[in-house]
Enzyme design. Structure first.
Site, PDB file in Angstrom:
ATOM      1  N   GLY A   1     -56.152  19.098  23.021  1.00  0.00           N
ATOM      2  CA  GLY A   1     -56.707  19.504  24.314  1.00  0.00           C
ATOM      3  C   GLY A   1     -55.974  18.931  25.514  1.00  0.00           C
ATOM      4  O   GLY A   1     -56.552  18.816  26.601  1.00  0.00           O
TER       5      GLY A   1
ATOM      6  N   ASN B   1     -53.613  20.320  27.289  1.00  0.00           N
ATOM      7  CA  ASN B   1     -53.541  21.329  28.359  1.00  0.00           C
ATOM      8  C   ASN B   1     -54.881  21.458  29.071  1.00  0.00           C
ATOM      9  O   ASN B   1     -54.931  21.594  30.296  1.00  0.00           O
ATOM     10  CB  ASN B   1     -53.104  22.680  27.787  1.00  0.00           C
ATOM     11  CG  ASN B   1     -51.600  22.775  27.636  1.00  0.00           C
ATOM     12  OD1 ASN B   1     -50.873  22.782  28.619  1.00  0.00           O
ATOM     13  ND2 ASN B   1     -51.128  22.813  26.397  1.00  0.00           N
TER      14      ASN B   1
ATOM     15  N   ARG C   1     -63.845  37.677  10.921  1.00  0.00           N
ATOM     16  CA  ARG C   1     -63.391  37.386  12.295  1.00  0.00           C
ATOM     17  C   ARG C   1     -64.381  37.952  13.305  1.00  0.00           C
ATOM     18  O   ARG C   1     -64.642  37.353  14.348  1.00  0.00           O
ATOM     19  CB  ARG C   1     -62.017  38.019  12.551  1.00  0.00           C
ATOM     20  CG  ARG C   1     -60.874  37.274  11.938  1.00  0.00           C
ATOM     21  CD  ARG C   1     -59.529  37.774  12.494  1.00  0.00           C
ATOM     22  NE  ARG C   1     -58.441  37.306  11.663  1.00  0.00           N
ATOM     23  CZ  ARG C   1     -57.900  36.092  11.729  1.00  0.00           C
ATOM     24  NH1 ARG C   1     -58.349  35.219  12.600  1.00  0.00           N
ATOM     25  NH2 ARG C   1     -56.911  35.741  10.933  1.00  0.00           N
TER      26      ARG C   1
ATOM     27  N   MET D   1     -56.395  27.983  18.288  1.00  0.00           N
ATOM     28  CA  MET D   1     -55.546  28.492  17.211  1.00  0.00           C
ATOM     29  C   MET D   1     -56.277  29.513  16.325  1.00  0.00           C
ATOM     30  O   MET D   1     -56.271  29.404  15.099  1.00  0.00           O
ATOM     31  CB  MET D   1     -55.018  27.326  16.370  1.00  0.00           C
ATOM     32  CG  MET D   1     -54.271  26.280  17.178  1.00  0.00           C
ATOM     33  SD  MET D   1     -52.869  26.909  18.113  1.00  0.00           S
ATOM     34  CE  MET D   1     -51.676  27.089  16.815  1.00  0.00           C
TER      35      MET D   1
ATOM     36  N   HIS E   1     -48.530  29.769  25.408  1.00  0.00           N
ATOM     37  CA  HIS E   1     -47.851  29.846  24.115  1.00  0.00           C
ATOM     38  C   HIS E   1     -46.564  29.034  24.204  1.00  0.00           C
ATOM     39  O   HIS E   1     -45.833  29.145  25.194  1.00  0.00           O
ATOM     40  CB  HIS E   1     -47.544  31.311  23.778  1.00  0.00           C
ATOM     41  CG  HIS E   1     -46.891  31.466  22.443  1.00  0.00           C
ATOM     42  ND1 HIS E   1     -47.582  31.298  21.255  1.00  0.00           N
ATOM     43  CD2 HIS E   1     -45.615  31.736  22.111  1.00  0.00           C
ATOM     44  CE1 HIS E   1     -46.746  31.466  20.248  1.00  0.00           C
ATOM     45  NE2 HIS E   1     -45.547  31.732  20.734  1.00  0.00           N
TER      46      HIS E   1
ATOM     47  N   THR F   1     -53.840  40.074  25.515  1.00  0.00           N
ATOM     48  CA  THR F   1     -54.140  41.451  25.110  1.00  0.00           C
ATOM     49  C   THR F   1     -54.410  41.425  23.610  1.00  0.00           C
ATOM     50  O   THR F   1     -54.291  40.368  22.979  1.00  0.00           O
ATOM     51  CB  THR F   1     -52.946  42.388  25.392  1.00  0.00           C
ATOM     52  OG1 THR F   1     -51.847  41.959  24.561  1.00  0.00           O
ATOM     53  CG2 THR F   1     -52.534  42.355  26.849  1.00  0.00           C
TER      54      THR F   1
ATOM     55  N   ASP G   1     -49.940  37.044  21.292  1.00  0.00           N
ATOM     56  CA  ASP G   1     -48.932  36.415  22.145  1.00  0.00           C
ATOM     57  C   ASP G   1     -48.136  37.443  22.946  1.00  0.00           C
ATOM     58  O   ASP G   1     -46.910  37.418  23.025  1.00  0.00           O
ATOM     59  CB  ASP G   1     -47.987  35.523  21.308  1.00  0.00           C
ATOM     60  CG  ASP G   1     -48.760  34.424  20.611  1.00  0.00           C
ATOM     61  OD1 ASP G   1     -49.760  33.945  21.167  1.00  0.00           O
ATOM     62  OD2 ASP G   1     -48.365  34.042  19.493  1.00  0.00           O
TER      63      ASP G   1
ATOM     64  N   THR H   1     -44.841  18.729  27.893  1.00  0.00           N
ATOM     65  CA  THR H   1     -44.817  18.111  29.238  1.00  0.00           C
ATOM     66  C   THR H   1     -44.769  19.194  30.312  1.00  0.00           C
ATOM     67  O   THR H   1     -45.443  19.087  31.342  1.00  0.00           O
ATOM     68  CB  THR H   1     -43.561  17.209  29.359  1.00  0.00           C
ATOM     69  OG1 THR H   1     -43.561  16.320  28.257  1.00  0.00           O
ATOM     70  CG2 THR H   1     -43.560  16.419  30.643  1.00  0.00           C
TER      71      THR H   1
ATOM     72  N   GLU I   1     -45.767  22.349  29.837  1.00  0.00           N
ATOM     73  CA  GLU I   1     -47.015  23.125  29.773  1.00  0.00           C
ATOM     74  C   GLU I   1     -48.053  22.533  30.707  1.00  0.00           C
ATOM     75  O   GLU I   1     -48.787  23.259  31.395  1.00  0.00           O
ATOM     76  CB  GLU I   1     -47.558  23.140  28.333  1.00  0.00           C
ATOM     77  CG  GLU I   1     -46.678  23.881  27.352  1.00  0.00           C
ATOM     78  CD  GLU I   1     -47.306  23.962  25.968  1.00  0.00           C
ATOM     79  OE1 GLU I   1     -48.528  24.150  25.857  1.00  0.00           O
ATOM     80  OE2 GLU I   1     -46.565  23.815  24.974  1.00  0.00           O
TER      81      GLU I   1
HETATM   82  C1  GAR Z   1     -49.692  23.651  22.956  1.00  0.00           C
HETATM   83  O1  GAR Z   1     -48.331  23.398  22.746  1.00  0.00           O
HETATM   84  C2  GAR Z   1     -49.936  25.143  23.087  1.00  0.00           C
HETATM   85  O2  GAR Z   1     -48.922  25.822  23.757  1.00  0.00           O
HETATM   86  C3  GAR Z   1     -49.998  25.539  21.647  1.00  0.00           C
HETATM   87  O3  GAR Z   1     -50.706  24.514  21.008  1.00  0.00           O
HETATM   88  C4  GAR Z   1     -50.496  23.298  21.709  1.00  0.00           C
HETATM   89  C5  GAR Z   1     -51.857  22.739  22.057  1.00  0.00           C
HETATM   90  O4  GAR Z   1     -51.758  21.472  22.620  1.00  0.00           O
HETATM   91  N1  GAR Z   1     -50.643  26.798  21.500  1.00  0.00           N
HETATM   92  C6  GAR Z   1     -50.341  27.667  20.539  1.00  0.00           C
HETATM   93  O5  GAR Z   1     -49.517  27.448  19.683  1.00  0.00           O
HETATM   94  C7  GAR Z   1     -51.140  28.948  20.598  1.00  0.00           C
HETATM   95  N2  GAR Z   1     -50.597  29.920  19.716  1.00  0.00           N
HETATM   96  P1  GAR Z   1     -53.006  20.841  23.363  1.00  0.00           P
HETATM   97  O6  GAR Z   1     -54.219  21.012  22.449  1.00  0.00           O
HETATM   98  O7  GAR Z   1     -52.640  19.394  23.527  1.00  0.00           O
HETATM   99  O8  GAR Z   1     -53.180  21.571  24.680  1.00  0.00           O
END
Ligand code: GAR
Length: 198
Positions: free
Chosen positions: A16, A18, A73, A98, A117, A149, A153, A180, A182
């Protein structure tokens, strides 16, 4: 959009970081005063997602919808939608969430759901992006914030960051360099959306 208030719900599956970057930007840049916007809830499909600890410490509402408890799903997404919609979201932010989402889920939040992504889309949708970039001999890698969408991705690009791939890189070191960035582009992209909606 619900009047002047803009509710943001963030979905996570893991650390988490981000999500935390977005929460901190909301505080530091006064999103509530500027845009009437606040992060109202953090929802995870994993009870042990580290990010939930941070969210609780921040006093935010949290919820867990464990995908393993559902046999399709569609059933998982229906419960997830229920958990999200309790918070009347104007924006749903996928931050390391994910799970592959059903078309019905994506349609329900059309125009108000975004994702980050860890690749320079349209290159490397899906998993293991950093290893695939190294294996291909890419000299640059990065991350992309995009509208969600029903195609995985995919969707209009809102922001990108580029980093070099170094000869010594492993998937791990490259992932750290990308992450970093992101943390910079995701809060900025959210802020730009809020500003455009104000
Ligand atoms: C991040 O690098 C994000 O871009 C990626 O998972 C990581 C999560 O990090 N997302 C994907 O791969 C989605 N397909 P975080 O939990 O520390 O934010």
């Amino acid at each position: 959009m619900s009047g002047v208030n803009k509710n943001i719900v963030i979905l996570i599956s893991g650390s988490g970081s981000n999500m935390a970057a977005i929460v901190k930007a909301a505080q530091q840049h006064h999103w509530r005063e500027q845009f009437g916007a606040r992060v109202v809830a953090v929802i995870s499909n994993k009870a042990d997602a580290k990010g939930l600890v941070f969210a609780r410490e921040q006093g935010m509402a949290t919820a867990v919808v464990d995908h393993k408890a559902f046999d399709s799903r569609e059933a998982f997404d229906a419960e997830l939608m229920f958990a999200i919609d309790r918070h009347a979201p104007d924006l749903v932010v996928l931050a390391g969430f994910m799970r592959i989402l059903t078309p019905g889920f994506v349609a329900h939040y059309a125009g108000r759901i975004i994702n980050i992504h860890p690749s320079l889309l349209p290159a490397f949708p899906g998993l293991h992006t950093h290893q695939r970039a190294i294996d291909m001999g890419c000299q640059f890698a990065g991350a992309t914030v995009h509208q969600v969408t029903s195609e995985l991705d995919h969707g209009d690009i809102l922001a990108q960051a580029v980093v070099p791939v170094l000869p010594s890189d492993t998937a791990q070191t490259l992932a750290e360099r990308v992450l970093t960035q992101e943390h910079l582009i995701y809060p900025r992209a959210v802020e730009r959306l809020l500003a455009a909606w104000s």
